[in-house]
Write a protein that holds these residues in place. Structure first.
Motif, PDB file in Angstrom:
ATOM      1  N   THR A 152       0.834  -1.207   0.000  1.00 37.74           N
ATOM      2  CA  THR A 152       0.000   0.000   0.000  1.00 37.74           C
ATOM      3  C   THR A 152       0.869   1.258   0.000  1.00 37.74           C
ATOM      4  N   TYR A 153       1.883   1.262   0.849  1.00 38.79           N
ATOM      5  CA  TYR A 153       2.727   2.459   0.925  1.00 38.79           C
ATOM      6  C   TYR A 153       3.543   2.659  -0.354  1.00 38.79           C
ATOM      7  N   LEU A 154       3.963   1.573  -0.987  1.00 38.02           N
ATOM      8  CA  LEU A 154       4.686   1.704  -2.255  1.00 38.02           C
ATOM      9  C   LEU A 154       3.772   2.227  -3.365  1.00 38.02           C
ATOM     10  N   THR A 155       2.514   1.793  -3.337  1.00 38.44           N
ATOM     11  CA  THR A 155       1.555   2.289  -4.326  1.00 38.44           C
ATOM     12  C   THR A 155       1.294   3.775  -4.128  1.00 38.44           C
ATOM     13  N   THR A 156       1.128   4.195  -2.877  1.00 34.93           N
ATOM     14  CA  THR A 156       0.938   5.619  -2.609  1.00 34.93           C
ATOM     15  C   THR A 156       2.153   6.424  -3.044  1.00 34.93           C
ATOM     16  N   SER A 157       3.330   5.887  -2.799  1.00 37.16           N
ATOM     17  CA  SER A 157       4.553   6.568  -3.241  1.00 37.16           C
ATOM     18  C   SER A 157       4.559   6.735  -4.753  1.00 37.16           C
ATOM     19  N   ALA A 158       4.130   5.693  -5.475  1.00 30.76           N
ATOM     20  CA  ALA A 158       4.069   5.772  -6.927  1.00 30.76           C
ATOM     21  C   ALA A 158       3.029   6.785  -7.384  1.00 30.76           C
ATOM     22  N   GLN A 159       1.893   6.826  -6.693  1.00 25.52           N
ATOM     23  CA  GLN A 159       0.851   7.798  -7.046  1.00 25.52           C
ATOM     24  C   GLN A 159       1.352   9.228  -6.873  1.00 25.52           C
ATOM     25  N   LEU A 160       2.032   9.485  -5.778  1.00 25.35           N
ATOM     26  CA  LEU A 160       2.557  10.827  -5.533  1.00 25.35           C
ATOM     27  C   LEU A 160       3.667  11.179  -6.516  1.00 25.35           C
ATOM     28  N   ALA A 161       4.516  10.195  -6.816  1.00 24.76           N
ATOM     29  CA  ALA A 161       5.606  10.447  -7.759  1.00 24.76           C
ATOM     30  C   ALA A 161       5.079  10.705  -9.160  1.00 24.76           C
ATOM     31  N   TRP A 162       4.021  10.021  -9.532  1.00 27.08           N
ATOM     32  CA  TRP A 162       3.413  10.224 -10.840  1.00 27.08           C
ATOM     33  C   TRP A 162       2.784  11.613 -10.934  1.00 27.08           C
ATOM     34  N   ALA A 163       2.183  12.042  -9.836  1.00 27.78           N
ATOM     35  CA  ALA A 163       1.550  13.364  -9.830  1.00 27.78           C
ATOM     36  C   ALA A 163       2.583  14.488  -9.761  1.00 27.78           C
ATOM     37  N   TYR A 164       3.682  14.250  -9.044  1.00 24.42           N
ATOM     38  CA  TYR A 164       4.694  15.288  -8.841  1.00 24.42           C
ATOM     39  C   TYR A 164       6.089  14.737  -9.106  1.00 24.42           C
ATOM     40  N   PRO A 165       6.417  14.457 -10.363  1.00 19.60           N
ATOM     41  CA  PRO A 165       7.749  13.919 -10.689  1.00 19.60           C
ATOM     42  C   PRO A 165       8.847  14.931 -10.390  1.00 19.60           C
ATOM     43  N   ASP A 166      10.023  14.419 -10.126  1.00 14.12           N
ATOM     44  CA  ASP A 166      11.178  15.275  -9.878  1.00 14.12           C
ATOM     45  C   ASP A 166      11.584  15.982 -11.177  1.00 14.12           C
ATOM     46  N   PRO A 167      11.916  17.260 -11.115  1.00 10.13           N
ATOM     47  CA  PRO A 167      12.282  17.986 -12.341  1.00 10.13           C
ATOM     48  C   PRO A 167      13.483  17.399 -13.074  1.00 10.13           C
ATOM     49  N   VAL A 168      14.384  16.752 -12.325  1.00  8.40           N
ATOM     50  CA  VAL A 168      15.595  16.206 -12.934  1.00  8.40           C
ATOM     51  C   VAL A 168      15.494  14.694 -13.145  1.00  8.40           C
ATOM     52  N   SER A 169      15.171  13.983 -12.085  1.00 10.77           N
ATOM     53  CA  SER A 169      15.159  12.510 -12.158  1.00 10.77           C
ATOM     54  C   SER A 169      13.776  11.946 -12.457  1.00 10.77           C
ATOM     55  N   HIS A 170      12.806  12.801 -12.653  1.00  8.52           N
ATOM     56  CA  HIS A 170      11.468  12.410 -13.104  1.00  8.52           C
ATOM     57  C   HIS A 170      10.794  11.445 -12.115  1.00  8.52           C
ATOM     58  N   PHE A 171      10.023  10.488 -12.662  1.00  3.30           N
ATOM     59  CA  PHE A 171       9.238   9.601 -11.788  1.00  3.30           C
ATOM     60  C   PHE A 171      10.132   8.801 -10.850  1.00  3.30           C
ATOM     61  N   GLY A 172      11.204   8.224 -11.370  1.00  2.00           N
ATOM     62  CA  GLY A 172      12.059   7.374 -10.557  1.00  2.00           C
ATOM     63  C   GLY A 172      12.641   8.099  -9.357  1.00  2.00           C
ATOM     64  N   GLY A 173      13.119   9.310  -9.584  1.00  2.00           N
ATOM     65  CA  GLY A 173      13.694  10.069  -8.485  1.00  2.00           C
ATOM     66  C   GLY A 173      12.655  10.451  -7.448  1.00  2.00           C
ATOM     67  N   ALA A 174      11.480  10.860  -7.918  1.00  2.00           N
ATOM     68  CA  ALA A 174      10.416  11.237  -6.990  1.00  2.00           C
ATOM     69  C   ALA A 174       9.936  10.025  -6.187  1.00  2.00           C
ATOM     70  N   PHE A 175       9.814   8.881  -6.867  1.00  2.00           N
ATOM     71  CA  PHE A 175       9.377   7.667  -6.169  1.00  2.00           C
ATOM     72  C   PHE A 175      10.372   7.282  -5.077  1.00  2.00           C
ATOM     73  N   ALA A 176      11.653   7.353  -5.387  1.00  2.00           N
ATOM     74  CA  ALA A 176      12.677   7.014  -4.395  1.00  2.00           C
ATOM     75  C   ALA A 176      12.600   7.936  -3.183  1.00  2.00           C
ATOM     76  N   LYS A 177      12.325   9.214  -3.435  1.00  2.00           N
ATOM     77  CA  LYS A 177      12.233  10.161  -2.318  1.00  2.00           C
ATOM     78  C   LYS A 177      11.013   9.887  -1.460  1.00  2.00           C
ATOM     79  N   PHE A 178       9.850   9.733  -2.114  1.00  2.00           N
ATOM     80  CA  PHE A 178       8.627   9.475  -1.352  1.00  2.00           C
ATOM     81  C   PHE A 178       8.727   8.157  -0.583  1.00  2.00           C
ATOM     82  N   ALA A 179       9.156   7.090  -1.262  1.00  2.00           N
ATOM     83  CA  ALA A 179       9.241   5.784  -0.618  1.00  2.00           C
ATOM     84  C   ALA A 179      10.282   5.775   0.491  1.00  2.00           C
ATOM     85  N   GLY A 180      11.369   6.474   0.300  1.00  2.00           N
ATOM     86  CA  GLY A 180      12.411   6.518   1.318  1.00  2.00           C
ATOM     87  C   GLY A 180      11.955   7.197   2.591  1.00  2.00           C
ATOM     88  N   ILE A 181      11.204   8.274   2.458  1.00  2.00           N
ATOM     89  CA  ILE A 181      10.693   8.971   3.646  1.00  2.00           C
ATOM     90  C   ILE A 181       9.613   8.144   4.326  1.00  2.00           C
TER      91      ILE A 181
END
Length: 223
Positions: A152-181
């Motif tokens: 569930t938490y990984l899915t939420t991380s993906a949802q947030l990363a998809w909505a707000y991708p990192d300007p440089v690393s895009h979805f992958g970078g945003a997902f790593a940040k959300f999931a890591g926190i």
């Protein structure tokens, strides 16, 4: 992992509603079949819903726009299968949004998809695999609930990363940040949820005889 009200872009909010709707409809059908075959199961279904409501209401701050908490959906997924949890989870999330300001109405579809669909299906799959591997009921239930929580938490991380991708690393970078926190709080919560779900399953198995009619206890008997 409830995403708060108004946090998702409109297109994302609508898309997650559309993705969740078929599963919720299937959950209604599943619930009707369960109560038709086992009318006495209504109290157990209600207990599974209440367990989900209480555990998922125990929130703590996490990443911006969301929070960390147990999910409680593994109990119902193991007892009744994952489909009915889409219905129960939707009811829980709706009441929490309206009464506790936990989550939101615009983000209901996304929250249902992560907590009431992905989590229960993963829990059910882990439960089935664990039993086929010969693991004890307690270990299988604990793994199912804990891994379903993490899914569930990984899915939420993906949802947030998809909505707000990192300007440089895009979805992958945003997902790593959300999931890591999320992981800081969610990993110990998942372990605690697994153990608590074992306690709840044992209590229901001991006190409500008609649980013997369901697949969980049938597998235990065959083992």
């Amino acid at each position: 992992m409830h995403i708060m009200e108004g946090y998702l872009p409109v297109a994302h909010a609508v898309g997650w509603f559309a993705a969740s709707a078929p599963f919720v409809a299937a959950g209604v059908v599943s619930f009707r079949k369960i109560v038709a075959r086992h009318p006495e199961a209504r109290l157990s279904v209600a207990a599974a819903g209440a367990f989900t409501f209480v555990l998922s209401a125990l929130k703590m701050p996490s990443v911006t726009g969301s929070c960390s908490h147990p999910t409680g959906t593994g109990l119902g997924a193991v007892m009744f299968g994952p489909s009915v949890m889409a219905l129960l989870g939707t009811i829980v999330l709706l009441f929490q949004a309206l009464l506790l300001a936990h989550g939101g109405l615009t983000t209901l579809g996304a929250n249902v998809f992560s907590m009431a669909i992905v989590g229960p299906w993963v829990s059910w799959a882990v439960w089935q695999c664990s039993r086929k591997l010969g693991l004890s009921q307690a270990v299988a239930v604990c793994l199912a609930a804990a891994i379903g929580d993490l899914a569930t938490y990984l899915t939420t991380s993906a949802q947030l990363a998809w909505a707000y991708p990192d300007p440089v690393s895009h979805f992958g970078g945003a997902f790593a940040k959300f999931a890591g926190i999320f992981a800081i709080t969610q990993l110990p919560l998942a372990v605690a949820e697994g153990l608590l779900t074992v306690v709840a399953i044992n209590a229901l198995s001991a006190r409500i005889g008609h649980l013997d009619s369901f697949g969980m206890v049938e597998e235990r008997k065959r083992a």
